[in-house]
Design a protein around this motif. Structure first.
Motif, short mmCIF file in Angstrom:
data_model
loop_
_atom_site.label_atom_id
_atom_site.label_comp_id
_atom_site.label_asym_id
_atom_site.label_seq_id
_atom_site.Cartn_x
_atom_site.Cartn_y
_atom_site.Cartn_z
N MET A 1 0.84 -1.19 0.00
CA MET A 1 0.00 0.00 0.00
C MET A 1 0.88 1.25 0.00
O MET A 1 1.96 1.25 0.59
N ARG A 2 0.42 2.30 -0.67
CA ARG A 2 1.15 3.56 -0.73
C ARG A 2 0.43 4.58 0.15
O ARG A 2 -0.73 4.92 -0.11
N ILE A 3 1.14 5.07 1.19
CA ILE A 3 0.52 5.93 2.19
C ILE A 3 1.28 7.25 2.28
O ILE A 3 2.51 7.27 2.39
N LEU A 4 0.55 8.35 2.21
CA LEU A 4 1.13 9.68 2.32
C LEU A 4 0.76 10.27 3.68
O LEU A 4 -0.42 10.43 3.99
N LEU A 5 1.76 10.56 4.50
CA LEU A 5 1.55 11.15 5.82
C LEU A 5 1.78 12.66 5.76
O LEU A 5 2.82 13.11 5.26
N ALA A 6 0.83 13.43 6.25
CA ALA A 6 0.96 14.89 6.22
C ALA A 6 0.91 15.45 7.64
O ALA A 6 0.03 15.10 8.43
N ASN A 7 1.88 16.31 7.95
CA ASN A 7 1.93 16.99 9.25
C ASN A 7 2.71 18.28 9.05
O ASN A 7 3.65 18.34 8.25
N LYS A 8 2.36 19.33 9.76
CA LYS A 8 2.97 20.64 9.48
C LYS A 8 4.47 20.66 9.75
O LYS A 8 5.21 21.39 9.10
N PHE A 9 4.95 19.85 10.71
CA PHE A 9 6.38 19.77 11.00
C PHE A 9 6.85 18.32 10.82
O PHE A 9 6.09 17.38 11.01
N TYR A 10 8.15 18.17 10.51
CA TYR A 10 8.71 16.84 10.31
C TYR A 10 9.97 16.67 11.17
O TYR A 10 11.06 16.43 10.68
N TYR A 11 9.80 16.86 12.45
CA TYR A 11 10.87 16.58 13.43
C TYR A 11 10.19 16.39 14.79
O TYR A 11 8.99 16.63 14.92
N ARG A 12 10.92 15.98 15.79
CA ARG A 12 10.32 15.63 17.08
C ARG A 12 10.00 16.89 17.89
O ARG A 12 10.62 17.16 18.93
N ARG A 13 8.99 17.60 17.43
CA ARG A 13 8.60 18.87 18.06
C ARG A 13 7.60 18.63 19.19
O ARG A 13 7.66 19.27 20.23
N GLY A 14 6.65 17.75 18.98
CA GLY A 14 5.60 17.47 19.96
C GLY A 14 5.02 16.10 19.72
O GLY A 14 5.49 15.33 18.87
N GLY A 15 3.96 15.80 20.46
CA GLY A 15 3.37 14.47 20.37
C GLY A 15 2.88 14.11 18.98
O GLY A 15 3.01 12.95 18.55
N ASP A 16 2.33 15.08 18.25
CA ASP A 16 1.84 14.81 16.90
C ASP A 16 2.99 14.43 15.98
O ASP A 16 2.87 13.50 15.15
N CYS A 17 4.12 15.12 16.12
CA CYS A 17 5.28 14.84 15.27
C CYS A 17 5.89 13.48 15.61
O CYS A 17 6.27 12.72 14.70
N VAL A 18 5.98 13.17 16.89
CA VAL A 18 6.51 11.87 17.31
C VAL A 18 5.64 10.75 16.75
O VAL A 18 6.13 9.73 16.25
N TYR A 19 4.32 10.96 16.80
CA TYR A 19 3.38 9.96 16.27
C TYR A 19 3.63 9.73 14.77
O TYR A 19 3.70 8.58 14.32
N VAL A 20 3.77 10.79 14.01
CA VAL A 20 3.96 10.67 12.56
C VAL A 20 5.27 9.96 12.25
O VAL A 20 5.33 9.07 11.39
N LEU A 21 6.35 10.34 12.93
CA LEU A 21 7.64 9.72 12.68
C LEU A 21 7.62 8.24 13.05
O LEU A 21 8.18 7.40 12.31
N ASN A 22 6.99 7.91 14.17
CA ASN A 22 6.89 6.50 14.56
C ASN A 22 6.03 5.71 13.58
O ASN A 22 6.35 4.56 13.24
N LEU A 23 4.93 6.34 13.13
CA LEU A 23 4.04 5.66 12.19
C LEU A 23 4.74 5.43 10.85
O LEU A 23 4.58 4.36 10.23
N GLU A 24 5.51 6.39 10.40
CA GLU A 24 6.26 6.23 9.15
C GLU A 24 7.16 5.00 9.22
O GLU A 24 7.18 4.17 8.30
N GLN A 25 7.91 4.88 10.32
CA GLN A 25 8.80 3.74 10.46
C GLN A 25 8.05 2.42 10.57
O GLN A 25 8.46 1.40 10.02
#
Length: 381
Positions: A1-25
């Motif tokens: 499956m091809r999944i595009l993750l969108a979030n305003k920041f792409y570094y460990r700034r807060g809980g939302d960013c940590v979630y996105v980075l963990n989900l990507e991996q």
């Protein structure tokens, strides 16, 4: 499956960013192709997808970005053309990127999933706080004019007008029409979204996850202190904690920085130690060896990672009875109540806990593989 993750920041700034980075991996680990879309911010991690990122938002862009600027639309469309995702998974996108992403993806027949990390879809200032102090649900009825009247955005009439217009443009019906599933990390958030008129059939309650492997440890011995980890700001209830801690002899370690740091240090007694910002290796030791941690929030916390991480380290959590916190721990006190917090700290100081068992149960509950099994069902429906 091809999944595009969108979030305003792409570094460990807060809980939302940590979630996105963990989900990507996590998704890559399971063989999925993953692209990311974010604002081009100086602290971002490097990624092959950065050529699609719109510029870092300047002051003038505050008048266009919240409503879907040409640059954001052009670059996101290019990414959709080149990557051809099966799913677009939105996260924290308001203002710097805007919900135009949902409409662009939905218009192409792509499945749109949106994880809600705060209350922006209900409250123009994200946190449901009036003047940053009092819980407020005035805007839940769909009329956002209170944002103007109370100058909710940074106390500024202009900023509040932009926030108000953003809420009017991206109204409930428009957002729902462009989104297939709204992921709510807590039942509390799902209930508030329904209270605000959102269709409960489009909501999926799915608790956050962490990389539980980083919590592995052999020793569950405890020190002679309890701890707080988080931002030193009013809505986090840190002032209430300091007031309670000042009345007690027990040592407490405060991990984190924020606007109240100097004010709190000036009134805190000597047994209260301020450690500032710490990286995970130090956090693991500090929180892991604490008798318990305290989450004294005075706003509608959604699904705080600080609770989940503490429990996965075998450290009990005493939480304020507000937002989604009571869904994560049975040990709660009345939010903002110094006397109740003080009584609970005394109760927990010498309370017996099976720390190893607590860690093992939490790691089973919040591990990435359990989350993956659930999120892939959301993507596939």
């Amino acid at each position: 499956m091809r999944i595009l993750l969108a979030n305003k920041f792409y570094y460990r700034r807060g809980g939302d960013c940590v979630y996105v980075l963990n989900l990507e991996q996590l998704l890559k680990k399971h063989g999925h192709e993953v692209a990311v879309f974010a604002m081009d911010y100086p602290e971002n991690m490097d990624t092959e997808w950065k050529r699609y990122f719109p510029k870092n938002m300047g002051k003038v862009m505050a008048f266009t970005r919240p409503f879907g600027s040409r640059e954001v639309k052009d670059k996101f469309n290019r990414l959709l053309d080149d990557f051809r995702p099966d799913v677009v998974h939105l996260n924290n996108i308001h203002t710097q990127l805007s919900p135009v992403l949902a409409e662009l993806a939905h218009g192409r027949g792509i499945r749109v999933v949106w994880t809600l990390h705060d209350y922006k879809l209900l409250c123009p200032r994200y946190d449901c706080l009036l003047n940053g102090r009092t819980v407020c649900e005035t805007c839940f009825n769909g009329d956002k004019k209170a944002c103007l009247d109370n100058k909710c955005m940074k106390g500024s009439r202009l900023a509040s007008f932009i926030g108000y217009r953003e809420a009017v443009v991206w109204n409930r019906q428009r957002l729902e029409n462009a989104t297939d599933i709204l992921i709510c990390p807590s039942r509390f958030m799902a209930d508030k979204m329904a209270q605000g008129g959102f269709d409960a059939r489009k909501m999926k309650v799915l608790c956050n996850f962490i990389d539980t492997g980083k919590c592995a440890k052999g020793d569950y011995g405890k020190g002679d202190y309890y701890c707080y980890i988080g931002r030193l700001s009013r809505e986090k209830g840190i002032g209430t904690l300091i007031d309670a801690a000042n009345c007690l002899p027990y040592k407490v370690k405060i991990i984190g920085n924020g606007p109240l740091a100097n004010e709190l240090k000036a009134v805190a007694h000597n047994h209260i130690e301020f450690l500032g910002h710490k990286e995970w290796d130090e956090i693991k030791t500090l929180v892991g060896q604490a008798r318990f941690s305290v989450v004294p929030s005075e706003w509608y916390e959604n699904n705080p990672l600080s609770v989940i991480e503490s429990q996965c380290l075998g450290t009990p959590v005493l939480g304020a009875r507000i937002g989604g916190i009571p869904e994560l721990t049975d040990m709660t006190f009345s939010s903002g109540n110094v006397a109740d917090l003080k009584a609970w700290i005394e109760k927990m100081w010498d309370a017996p806990f099976d720390y190893r068992k607590m860690a093992e149960e939490a790691q089973r509950k919040y591990n990435a593989e359990t989350y993956y099994d659930n999120i892939i069902k959301v993507y596939s429906k």
